[in-house]
Design an enzyme around this catalytic site. Structure first.
Site, short mmCIF file in Angstrom:
data_model
loop_
_atom_site.label_atom_id
_atom_site.label_comp_id
_atom_site.label_asym_id
_atom_site.label_seq_id
_atom_site.Cartn_x
_atom_site.Cartn_y
_atom_site.Cartn_z
N ASP A 1 -6.19 -2.78 -2.52
CA ASP A 1 -5.96 -1.76 -3.53
C ASP A 1 -7.22 -1.55 -4.36
O ASP A 1 -7.62 -0.41 -4.62
CB ASP A 1 -4.78 -2.17 -4.42
CG ASP A 1 -4.53 -1.18 -5.53
OD1 ASP A 1 -4.23 -0.01 -5.24
OD2 ASP A 1 -4.63 -1.58 -6.71
N GLU B 1 -3.52 -0.79 2.57
CA GLU B 1 -4.32 -1.57 1.61
C GLU B 1 -4.71 -2.92 2.20
O GLU B 1 -5.84 -3.38 2.02
CB GLU B 1 -3.55 -1.75 0.31
CG GLU B 1 -3.39 -0.45 -0.45
CD GLU B 1 -2.50 -0.55 -1.67
OE1 GLU B 1 -2.56 0.36 -2.50
OE2 GLU B 1 -1.73 -1.53 -1.80
#
Length: 181
Positions: A55, A126
């Site tokens: 992320d 991610e």
């Protein structure tokens, strides 16, 4: 030990590398990136930790790209675009477009559904970003994902996104009243 399951998982690793156009030096990172907590032997062997790192790496890449591409934009403009591109829904769209659903390693209950929840695709993207980063650095992540980021950026610029009304309200009240609600 069920060798058929391991063969199926190994096939998913090979298929994922083909989808990404990237070959891992450390296949354990790829396996971890694709493994949902429902299939992991314990939480630390699922993709959750990689998702955490990925992320931030995705956020960095998007910020870097926006900063380079739009030298005349202010922080607010850059932040609005970044928040859309780094969102769960956008990561899920990238995962769908790349065909990541087919290579996820999930446990019972999830593998029997017609399709996996969008949040799993988002988490996998991610996690894959982090796995590639740990495997071979930021340049490899750029090679694999910059095209995807650019594609989403073009959608945003063309107005093909949902407006984040909460964020818009916060910006408006900040501008008019000097504080957020």
């Amino acid at each position: 030990m069920d060798y058929n399951l391991n063969r199926e998982e190994d096939r998913k690793l090979v298929d994922c590398e083909a989808l990404l156009g990237y070959s891992f030096n450390n296949n354990a990172l790829l396996r971890e990136a694709l493994t949902h907590a429902s299939k992991a032997t314990h939480r630390l062997s699922s993709n959750e930790r990689l998702e955490f790192l990925g992320d931030s790496i995705l956020g960095f890449l998007v910020c870097e790209r926006l900063f380079q591409r739009f030298p005349d934009w202010d922080e607010g403009q850059l932040t609005r675009i970044k928040s859309v591109i780094v969102s769960r829904s956008t990561c899920a769209k990238i995962g769908e477009r790349m065909g990541i659903e087919a290579v996820l390693i999930v446990g019972r209950g999830i593998d029997t559904r017609e399709s996996v929840p969008k949040s799993l695709l988002s988490n996998a993207i991610e996690s894959l970003i982090a796995a590639i980063y740990l495997d071979n650095g930021i340049e490899s992540v750029r090679e694999v994902f910059l095209k995807q980021i650019e594609q989403e950026l073009e959608h945003v610029l063309a107005g093909q996104i949902d407006v984040n009304y909460k964020s818009e309200l916060q910006h408006l009240t900040q501008r008019c009243f000097g504080q957020s609600p």
